[in-house]
Write an enzyme that holds these catalytic residues in place. Structure first.
Site, PDB file in Angstrom:
ATOM      1  N   THR A 169       0.876  -1.643  -0.127  1.00 12.14           N
ATOM      2  CA  THR A 169       0.561  -0.190   0.200  1.00 12.14           C
ATOM      3  C   THR A 169       1.614   0.536  -0.188  1.00 12.14           C
ATOM      4  O   THR A 169       1.968   1.460   0.807  1.00 12.14           O
ATOM      5  CB  THR A 169      -1.436  -0.237   1.647  1.00 12.14           C
ATOM      6  OG1 THR A 169      -2.336  -1.201   1.070  1.00 12.14           O
ATOM      7  CG2 THR A 169      -1.300   1.418   1.328  1.00 12.14           C
ATOM      8  N   ARG A 197     -14.386  -6.766  -0.240  1.00 12.16           N
ATOM      9  CA  ARG A 197     -13.615  -6.460   0.753  1.00 12.16           C
ATOM     10  C   ARG A 197     -12.686  -4.889   1.028  1.00 12.16           C
ATOM     11  O   ARG A 197     -12.685  -4.790   0.347  1.00 12.16           O
ATOM     12  CB  ARG A 197     -12.053  -8.031   0.867  1.00 12.16           C
ATOM     13  CG  ARG A 197     -11.894  -7.523   2.605  1.00 12.16           C
ATOM     14  CD  ARG A 197      -9.778  -6.541   1.782  1.00 12.16           C
ATOM     15  NE  ARG A 197      -9.395  -6.955   3.590  1.00 12.16           N
ATOM     16  CZ  ARG A 197      -8.272  -5.618   3.425  1.00 12.16           C
ATOM     17  NH1 ARG A 197      -7.863  -5.716   2.631  1.00 12.16           N
ATOM     18  NH2 ARG A 197      -7.408  -5.834   4.436  1.00 12.16           N
ATOM     19  N   GLY A 199     -10.628  -2.604   3.396  1.00  9.44           N
ATOM     20  CA  GLY A 199      -9.396  -2.699   4.650  1.00  9.44           C
ATOM     21  C   GLY A 199      -9.529  -1.695   4.826  1.00  9.44           C
ATOM     22  O   GLY A 199     -10.490  -0.671   5.056  1.00  9.44           O
ATOM     23  N   ASP A 200      -8.529  -1.905   5.732  1.00  6.44           N
ATOM     24  CA  ASP A 200      -8.496  -0.205   6.713  1.00  6.44           C
ATOM     25  C   ASP A 200      -7.692   1.140   5.756  1.00  6.44           C
ATOM     26  O   ASP A 200      -8.359   2.370   6.273  1.00  6.44           O
ATOM     27  CB  ASP A 200      -7.189  -0.506   7.598  1.00  6.44           C
ATOM     28  CG  ASP A 200      -5.501  -0.342   6.955  1.00  6.44           C
ATOM     29  OD1 ASP A 200      -5.731  -1.627   6.426  1.00  6.44           O
ATOM     30  OD2 ASP A 200      -4.685   0.858   6.919  1.00  6.44           O
ATOM     31  N   THR A 220       0.131   0.911   7.000  1.00  6.87           N
ATOM     32  CA  THR A 220      -0.052   0.474   5.924  1.00  6.87           C
ATOM     33  C   THR A 220      -0.202  -0.713   6.579  1.00  6.87           C
ATOM     34  O   THR A 220       1.244  -1.444   8.025  1.00  6.87           O
ATOM     35  CB  THR A 220       1.012   0.353   5.187  1.00  6.87           C
ATOM     36  OG1 THR A 220       1.042  -1.005   4.027  1.00  6.87           O
ATOM     37  CG2 THR A 220       2.847   0.978   5.350  1.00  6.87           C
ATOM     38  N   GLY A 221       0.053  -2.260   6.110  1.00 13.59           N
ATOM     39  CA  GLY A 221      -0.197  -3.276   6.970  1.00 13.59           C
ATOM     40  C   GLY A 221      -1.137  -4.715   7.293  1.00 13.59           C
ATOM     41  O   GLY A 221      -1.700  -3.774   6.078  1.00 13.59           O
TER      42      GLY A 221
HETATM   43  N1  ASP Z   1      -3.549  -2.146   4.638  1.00  7.88           N
HETATM   44  C1  ASP Z   1      -4.038  -2.646   3.211  1.00  7.88           C
HETATM   45  C2  ASP Z   1      -5.250  -3.696   3.767  1.00  7.88           C
HETATM   46  O1  ASP Z   1      -5.227  -3.878   4.295  1.00  7.88           O
HETATM   47  C3  ASP Z   1      -2.525  -3.405   3.115  1.00  7.88           C
HETATM   48  C4  ASP Z   1      -1.042  -3.224   2.618  1.00  7.88           C
HETATM   49  O2  ASP Z   1      -1.389  -2.486   3.786  1.00  7.88           O
HETATM   50  O3  ASP Z   1      -0.575  -3.385   2.388  1.00  7.88           O
HETATM   51  O4  ASP Z   1      -6.082  -3.341   2.730  1.00  7.88           O
END
Ligand code: ASP
Length: 308
Positions: A169, A197, A199-200, A220-221
Site C-alpha cells: 500500500t 472486502r 481494508g483499513d 499500512t499493513g
Molecule cells: N492495509 C492494506 C489493506 O489491508 C494493505 C497494505 O497496507 O498493504 O488493505
C-alpha cells in the site's frame, strides 16, 4: 513554516530483490513533490500528487500493480483527508481507475458525502468525466503470476503468518508552508481478498488521519487489525503526551499487543516533526530532510540519503 513530506510504499518483509524499486519509488515521489511544497503547494495537493506518482508505479499495490482478489479482479480503496477542516473523501472496491486517491478527492469536493463504494462510486466518477481505464492498465505480469500461484493454495492467508505476505500500500503525509496538514492512502488491498472486502486504508482514523491540531498519519499493513485500533488516529492522539518517536512506537505497540497486528505508519506532528515506526521486518518510506535532502529507508533503522 518549513514544509514537510513523508511517503510510504508498504510494510512487510520486502525481499532484497524488490528493495531497490521500493526505495526508488518512494524517493521519486518526494523528489518530485517536495519542491512544489516549498513553492507554496497546499498539503492536500501535495499528498494527492505524491500518491498519484506511487499509484502509477507498478512496484506498489496501488493503482497499477495492485493485487488481484479471489475472483481475479482488481478492486481499489483510497482516502484523502484535509487537516484544516477534517473533511475527507474515500472510495472502496472501485474498478478500472488508475488514481483512486483523486477519485476520493472528487467525492470530498463534489458530493455531499464522504465515502462512495463500488458501482455507485464508479457511476459518479464516469459522470464527472473521471478517466476509466481497462483492467489491463492496472494488471501486471507479476501479480497475474502471483494470483495463479495462490489461487488454489489452501494454506495461503494474509492473516497468519502475516509477514511473508506482500503489503505494498502507498501513502503520503504533508505539512505545507501555511502550517496545514494532509494525509492520503491508496491500495489494492490484500492478495486474494474476498470480492467486496474493504481494508483499513480508506477508513478515516485507520488508514489515514489529518487534523491540524493533532497531527496527520498514514498506515499500512494487515488492514483487519489496523482498523480495530484506528492506528492513524491513535498515533495522532499520542502526540499530545509523547515525543513523536515514542508516540509512533507506542501506537505500533498497541497494534501488536491489543490485536496481534503487524504494520507500519508515517506521521507528522502539528509542530512539524516526522514520526515513523513499524513492527514488520521492513517498511519502504522516504522523506525530505532540510539539511540532507531526500532520505529513503527500507526500515526505520537505516535511513539513507537517496541519490540513485
Ligand atoms: N492495509 C492494506 C489493506 O489491508 C494493505 C497494505 O497496507 O498493504 O488493505
Amino acid at each position: 513554516m518549513q514544509p514537510l513530506l513523508i511517503v510510504h510504499g508498504g510494510a512487510w518483509n520486502i525481499p532484497p530483490k524488490l528493495q531497490a524499486a521500493h526505495l526508488r519509488g518512494c524517493a521519486q515521489a518526494v523528489r518530485r513533490v517536495y519542491p512544489l511544497l516549498q513553492e507554496g503547494l497546499p498539503a492536500l495537493d501535495a499528498v494527492e500528487q505524491a500518491v498519484n506518482i506511487l499509484e502509477e508505479d507498478p512496484t506498489f499495490d496501488a493503482g497499477r500493480g495492485a493485487f488481484l482478489n479471489a475472483r481475479g479482479e482488481i478492486e481499489l480503496d483510497a482516502i484523502i483527508m484535509d487537516g484544516r477542516t477534517l473533511q475527507f473523501g474515500a472510495v472502496a472496491a472501485v474498478q478500472n481507475i488508475l488514481h483512486p486517491v483523486s477519485a476520493a478527492r472528487l467525492i470530498m469536493e463534489k458530493t455531499e458525502h464522504c465515502f462512495l463504494v463500488g458501482k455507485g462510486a464508479q457511476e459518479f466518477l464516469w459522470a464527472q468525466g473521471f478517466p476509466e481505464v481497462p483492467p489491463e492498465t492496472l494488471l501486471t505480469e507479476r501479480e497475474l503470476a502471483f494470483y495463479r500461484q495462490i489461487r488454489e493454495d489452501p494454506h495461503f492467508t494474509t492473516r497468519r503468518p502475516f509477514d511473508p505476505s506482500p503489503q505494498d500500500t502507498v501513502g503520503a503525509v504533508a505539512l505545507d508552508r501555511e502550517g496545514n496538514l494532509a494525509a492520503a492512502t491508496s491500495t489494492g488491498g490484500t492478495p486474494r481478498k474476498m470480492p467486496g472486502r474493504v481494508g483499513d486504508s480508506p477508513l478515516p482514523g485507520a488508514g489515514a488521519w489529518a487534523d491540524n491540531q493533532h497531527g496527520a498519519a498514514s498506515a499500512t499493513g494487515w488492514g483487519e487489525a489496523i482498523m480495530q485500533v484506528l492506528l492513524s488516529r491513535t498515533v495522532c492522539d499520542l502526540f499530545a503526551t509523547q515525543t513523536p518517536r515514542k508516540a509512533a512506537r507506542q501506537a505500533i505497540e498497541i497494534l501488536h499487543t491489543r490485536v496481534n497486528g503487524r504494520g507500519g505508519l508515517i506521521a507528522i506532528t502539528p509542530d512539524g516533526e516526522y514520526a515513523f515506526h513499524h513492527n514488520t521486518r521492513k517498511m519502504a518510506f522516504a522523506l525530505y530532510h532540510p539539511e540532507k535532502g531526500v532520505l529513503a529507508g527500507i526500515d526505520q533503522e537505516h535511513l539513507t540519503r537517496f541519490s540513485g
